[in-house]
Design a protein around this motif. Structure first.
Motif, PDB file in Angstrom:
ATOM      1  N   MET A  53       0.826  -1.217   0.000  1.00 45.03           N
ATOM      2  CA  MET A  53       0.000   0.000   0.000  1.00 45.03           C
ATOM      3  C   MET A  53       0.853   1.257   0.000  1.00 45.03           C
ATOM      4  O   MET A  53       0.550   2.221  -0.719  1.00 45.03           O
ATOM      5  CB  MET A  53      -0.954  -0.013   1.200  1.00 45.03           C
ATOM      6  N   VAL A  54       1.918   1.278   0.789  1.00 47.67           N
ATOM      7  CA  VAL A  54       2.754   2.476   0.821  1.00 47.67           C
ATOM      8  C   VAL A  54       3.508   2.636  -0.504  1.00 47.67           C
ATOM      9  O   VAL A  54       3.688   3.755  -0.989  1.00 47.67           O
ATOM     10  CB  VAL A  54       3.698   2.498   2.047  1.00 47.67           C
ATOM     11  N   PHE A  56       2.348   1.658  -3.432  1.00 49.06           N
ATOM     12  CA  PHE A  56       1.326   2.107  -4.377  1.00 49.06           C
ATOM     13  C   PHE A  56       1.072   3.608  -4.236  1.00 49.06           C
ATOM     14  O   PHE A  56       1.010   4.342  -5.218  1.00 49.06           O
ATOM     15  CB  PHE A  56       0.029   1.319  -4.161  1.00 49.06           C
ATOM     16  N   ALA A  57       0.927   4.074  -2.992  1.00 45.85           N
ATOM     17  CA  ALA A  57       0.681   5.498  -2.759  1.00 45.85           C
ATOM     18  C   ALA A  57       1.887   6.335  -3.179  1.00 45.85           C
ATOM     19  O   ALA A  57       1.737   7.416  -3.765  1.00 45.85           O
ATOM     20  CB  ALA A  57       0.360   5.737  -1.286  1.00 45.85           C
ATOM     21  N   GLY A  58       3.085   5.840  -2.898  1.00 48.20           N
ATOM     22  CA  GLY A  58       4.289   6.579  -3.257  1.00 48.20           C
ATOM     23  C   GLY A  58       4.523   6.633  -4.750  1.00 48.20           C
ATOM     24  O   GLY A  58       5.124   7.587  -5.256  1.00 48.20           O
ATOM     25  N   GLU A  60       2.391   7.182  -7.067  1.00 47.67           N
ATOM     26  CA  GLU A  60       1.673   8.338  -7.625  1.00 47.67           C
ATOM     27  C   GLU A  60       2.533   9.603  -7.512  1.00 47.67           C
ATOM     28  O   GLU A  60       2.611  10.395  -8.453  1.00 47.67           O
ATOM     29  CB  GLU A  60       0.351   8.548  -6.889  1.00 47.67           C
ATOM     30  N   PRO A  73      -0.745  15.317  -7.262  1.00 43.80           N
ATOM     31  CA  PRO A  73      -1.474  14.800  -6.102  1.00 43.80           C
ATOM     32  C   PRO A  73      -1.738  15.943  -5.130  1.00 43.80           C
ATOM     33  O   PRO A  73      -1.010  16.941  -5.112  1.00 43.80           O
ATOM     34  CB  PRO A  73      -0.514  13.773  -5.505  1.00 43.80           C
ATOM     35  N   ARG A  77      -2.470  14.501   0.437  1.00 46.90           N
ATOM     36  CA  ARG A  77      -2.143  13.117   0.072  1.00 46.90           C
ATOM     37  C   ARG A  77      -0.633  12.917   0.025  1.00 46.90           C
ATOM     38  O   ARG A  77      -0.116  11.897   0.474  1.00 46.90           O
ATOM     39  CB  ARG A  77      -2.771  12.764  -1.265  1.00 46.90           C
ATOM     40  N   SER A  78       0.073  13.903  -0.502  1.00 48.02           N
ATOM     41  CA  SER A  78       1.529  13.806  -0.557  1.00 48.02           C
ATOM     42  C   SER A  78       2.117  13.752   0.842  1.00 48.02           C
ATOM     43  O   SER A  78       2.997  12.930   1.122  1.00 48.02           O
ATOM     44  CB  SER A  78       2.101  15.013  -1.309  1.00 48.02           C
ATOM     45  N   SER A  80       0.571  12.832   3.592  1.00 50.34           N
ATOM     46  CA  SER A  80       0.160  11.566   4.213  1.00 50.34           C
ATOM     47  C   SER A  80       1.002  10.394   3.712  1.00 50.34           C
ATOM     48  O   SER A  80       1.341   9.491   4.483  1.00 50.34           O
ATOM     49  CB  SER A  80      -1.312  11.288   3.923  1.00 50.34           C
ATOM     50  N   THR A  81       1.345  10.413   2.445  1.00 51.81           N
ATOM     51  CA  THR A  81       2.176   9.349   1.884  1.00 51.81           C
ATOM     52  C   THR A  81       3.566   9.372   2.505  1.00 51.81           C
ATOM     53  O   THR A  81       4.107   8.329   2.876  1.00 51.81           O
ATOM     54  CB  THR A  81       2.266   9.493   0.351  1.00 51.81           C
ATOM     55  N   CYS A 143       9.390  10.679  -2.600  1.00 49.75           N
ATOM     56  CA  CYS A 143       8.670  11.900  -2.227  1.00 49.75           C
ATOM     57  C   CYS A 143       9.590  13.117  -2.096  1.00 49.75           C
ATOM     58  O   CYS A 143       9.116  14.217  -1.839  1.00 49.75           O
ATOM     59  CB  CYS A 143       7.932  11.702  -0.903  1.00 49.75           C
TER      60      CYS A 143
END
Length: 165
Positions: A53-54, A56-58, A60, A73, A77-78, A80-81, A143
């Motif tokens: 999950m992390v 996948f989020a990263g 983006e 994004p 969201r950024s 939070s990621t 990030c």
């Protein structure tokens, strides 16, 4: 390195501290005849899902920063990621230390009926927890914002070399 960025050294420090405490506590606990805490194969799945999950989020964020996406994004969201990535680093390290402590105690119990299977499960959990740390480090790196001219200007000394500004 950016301020607030975690490194593998942070993760190793957390894992080492938790290992020492867990090993000492579990060795005393086991020496007094108490049963060892039982690990679960479900925990392996949970940790693997967290890492996925992390990542996948990263991804983006990575795609946007590489210029492969024009849709940015949201800042929330950024942020939070990034926070999730850093939480994976610290939690993965802490759990790896815990499971290493249980594996160390289980290594001394290999002659019992549950010793080998408990030891194997603890080793598998250590591996997936290290993978969680790595996924957090990768996403944190993804990030990272590129430096701009303002960042370079702030770090450039204003006077001649050797002068304290």
């Amino acid at each position: 390195m950016n301020a607030g960025q975690l490194t593998w050294k942070h993760a190793l420090g957390v894992a080492a501290v938790v290992f020492v405490v867990a090993y000492a506590a579990l060795a005393v606990w086991n020496a007094h005849g108490h049963a060892m805490p039982q690990n679960s194969w479900i925990a392996v799945g949970v940790v693997v899902v967290m890492a996925a999950m992390v990542l996948f989020a990263g991804n983006e964020i990575r795609i946007y920063l590489k210029g492969e996406s024009t849709r940015p994004p949201s800042p929330q969201r950024s942020r939070s990621t990034l926070v999730a990535a850093q939480a994976c680093i610290l939690a993965g390290a802490a759990f790896a230390g815990w499971y290493a402590g249980t594996a160390a105690v289980d290594a001394g119990r290999m002659q019992t009926t549950t010793g080998p299977s408990s030891f194997l499960l603890a080793v598998v959990l250590i591996v997936v927890c290290v993978a969680l740390v790595v996924s957090g480090l990768v996403v944190q790196w993804w990030c990272k914002l590129p430096e701009d001219d303002e960042d370079k200007k702030r770090r450039t000394p204003k006077g001649p070399p050797g002068e304290v500004v």
